[in-house]
Design a protein around this motif. Structure first.
Motif, short mmCIF file in Angstrom:
data_model
loop_
_atom_site.label_atom_id
_atom_site.label_comp_id
_atom_site.label_asym_id
_atom_site.label_seq_id
_atom_site.Cartn_x
_atom_site.Cartn_y
_atom_site.Cartn_z
N LEU A 29 8.60 -0.10 12.26
CA LEU A 29 8.48 -0.78 10.97
C LEU A 29 9.40 -0.18 9.92
O LEU A 29 9.95 -0.90 9.08
CB LEU A 29 7.03 -0.70 10.49
CG LEU A 29 5.97 -1.36 11.38
CD1 LEU A 29 4.58 -1.02 10.89
CD2 LEU A 29 6.17 -2.87 11.40
N TYR A 30 9.58 1.15 9.97
CA TYR A 30 10.38 1.85 8.96
C TYR A 30 11.34 2.79 9.67
O TYR A 30 11.12 4.01 9.73
CB TYR A 30 9.46 2.62 8.00
CG TYR A 30 8.38 1.76 7.39
CD1 TYR A 30 8.68 0.85 6.37
CD2 TYR A 30 7.06 1.83 7.84
CE1 TYR A 30 7.70 0.04 5.81
CE2 TYR A 30 6.08 1.02 7.29
CZ TYR A 30 6.40 0.14 6.28
OH TYR A 30 5.43 -0.67 5.74
N ILE A 60 -4.31 6.70 6.55
CA ILE A 60 -5.38 6.82 7.53
C ILE A 60 -6.68 7.29 6.89
O ILE A 60 -7.77 7.03 7.40
CB ILE A 60 -4.94 7.78 8.66
CG1 ILE A 60 -5.76 7.55 9.94
CG2 ILE A 60 -5.03 9.22 8.23
CD1 ILE A 60 -5.19 8.31 11.13
N ARG A 61 -6.58 7.98 5.75
CA ARG A 61 -7.77 8.57 5.16
C ARG A 61 -8.60 7.57 4.34
O ARG A 61 -9.71 7.89 3.90
CB ARG A 61 -7.37 9.73 4.24
CG ARG A 61 -6.66 9.30 2.97
CD ARG A 61 -6.27 10.52 2.14
NE ARG A 61 -5.72 10.17 0.86
CZ ARG A 61 -4.45 9.88 0.63
NH1 ARG A 61 -3.58 9.93 1.65
NH2 ARG A 61 -4.03 9.56 -0.58
N ALA A 119 0.83 -1.20 0.00
CA ALA A 119 0.00 0.00 0.00
C ALA A 119 0.86 1.26 0.00
O ALA A 119 0.54 2.25 -0.66
CB ALA A 119 -0.93 -0.01 1.22
N ILE A 120 1.97 1.22 0.73
CA ILE A 120 2.87 2.36 0.79
C ILE A 120 3.62 2.55 -0.53
O ILE A 120 3.75 3.66 -1.04
CB ILE A 120 3.87 2.18 1.95
CG1 ILE A 120 3.15 2.38 3.29
CG2 ILE A 120 5.04 3.15 1.85
CD1 ILE A 120 4.00 2.05 4.49
N ARG A 121 4.07 1.45 -1.09
CA ARG A 121 4.91 1.52 -2.28
C ARG A 121 4.12 1.88 -3.53
O ARG A 121 4.56 2.69 -4.36
CB ARG A 121 5.60 0.17 -2.49
CG ARG A 121 6.57 0.14 -3.69
CD ARG A 121 7.24 -1.20 -3.82
NE ARG A 121 6.29 -2.28 -4.11
CZ ARG A 121 5.89 -3.18 -3.24
NH1 ARG A 121 6.33 -3.15 -1.99
NH2 ARG A 121 5.02 -4.12 -3.57
N SER A 131 5.72 8.60 6.47
CA SER A 131 4.79 9.63 6.04
C SER A 131 3.63 9.03 5.25
O SER A 131 2.46 9.39 5.45
CB SER A 131 5.53 10.68 5.19
OG SER A 131 4.63 11.65 4.70
N ARG A 132 3.95 8.09 4.36
CA ARG A 132 2.89 7.46 3.58
C ARG A 132 2.02 6.55 4.45
O ARG A 132 0.82 6.41 4.20
CB ARG A 132 3.50 6.68 2.41
CG ARG A 132 4.05 7.58 1.31
CD ARG A 132 4.37 6.82 0.04
NE ARG A 132 5.53 5.95 0.20
CZ ARG A 132 6.79 6.33 -0.05
NH1 ARG A 132 7.03 7.57 -0.44
NH2 ARG A 132 7.79 5.49 0.08
#
Length: 251
Positions: free
Chosen positions: A170-171, A187-188, A143-145, A181-182
């Motif tokens: 985790l990071y 959260i949205r 999801a982040i990538r 940050s991502r």
């Protein structure tokens, strides 16, 4: 609810477990996160629903998960929708240990007895199937990538991980800054996950007494005394001062 799917509290706890030490990251805020994860899981099961900043029981039928059903029954007994921040900020002693013991019974972790300073007995937990933890982590990483909106379960897990401060676990380091940050931005993507995550952060920031505004005030509007109305707190908060939760049975 069948047991073919891991619940969000279980996944959040597995994310927090350090495979090298057998301890949990952010243990104090994690207790709040587990209470919030129960709410999201009950919402995904169709048992509760958000009502503004409150939680309302819509289907009181048990899910089949004893720990979730205990929370559902407590919500039902309230008789009226309860503010998420008040629910999460209530007494939650033993919740983390309850889930650790459950994961042990399911064979996903095993307990390792030890001693602190050669005197105090301690119990650490090691994952028995690291593939499960890797799969959970891979969902967040994807999801982040990719930037593709994740499914509600993954979005809620990301929101809770951010809310309890697991981002640096985790990071870690400067190289993980953009990923953290991502993670926060995810959260949205789930309204219930966002509501619960913000409630977790509000409890830690000590602002549970005031209802959360869903939108910023109109331009030019001022708070009493002529000052601009403050925006709700965001980001990972400082560690809560919760003396009763500082010593848990498992770290």
């Amino acid at each position: 609810m069948g047991r073919s799917r891991r619940t969000l509290p279980e996944e959040l706890l597995l994310l927090a477990l350090d495979p090298a030490t057998g301890t949990t990251a952010q243990p104090q805020s994690l207790d709040l996160g587990l209470a919030g994860a129960q709410l999201v899981e009950l919402a995904l099961a169709g048992r509760i629903a958000p009502d503004g900043d409150r939680i309302a029981v819509v289907v009181p039928r048990p899910t089949g998960d004893p720990t979730l059903d205990s929370a559902l029954e407590l919500l039902r007994r309230r008789g009226a929708p309860v503010r998420a921040v008040h629910w999460i900020g209530g007494p939650r002693l033993g919740l983390r240990q309850t889930y650790l013991s459950h994961l042990e019974r399911c064979g996903m972790v095993h307990a390792v007895a030890g001693q602190m300073c050669g005197v105090l007995p301690t119990t650490r937990y090691q994952a028995t199937d690291t593939e499960i933890s890797r799969e959970i982590r891979a969902r967040l990483d994807s999801a982040i990538r990719t930037g593709v909106p994740p499914d509600p379960r993954t979005a809620a897990l990301a929101a809770l991980a951010h809310a309890v401060g697991l981002g640096k676990h985790l990071y870690p380091g400067n190289e993980g800054r953009s990923s953290r940050s991502r993670l926060r931005d995810l959260i949205r993507h789930d309204p219930m996950g966002g509501l619960v995550a913000h409630a977790v952060m509000d409890v830690q920031n000590g602002v549970a007494a005031q209802p959360r505004r869903s939108a910023a005030p109109p331009a030019g509007r001022q708070a009493p005394g002529g000052r601009s109305a403050p925006e709700p707190a965001r980001g990972v908060p400082a560690q809560p001062r919760r003396g009763s939760m500082a010593r848990a049975a498992a770290h």
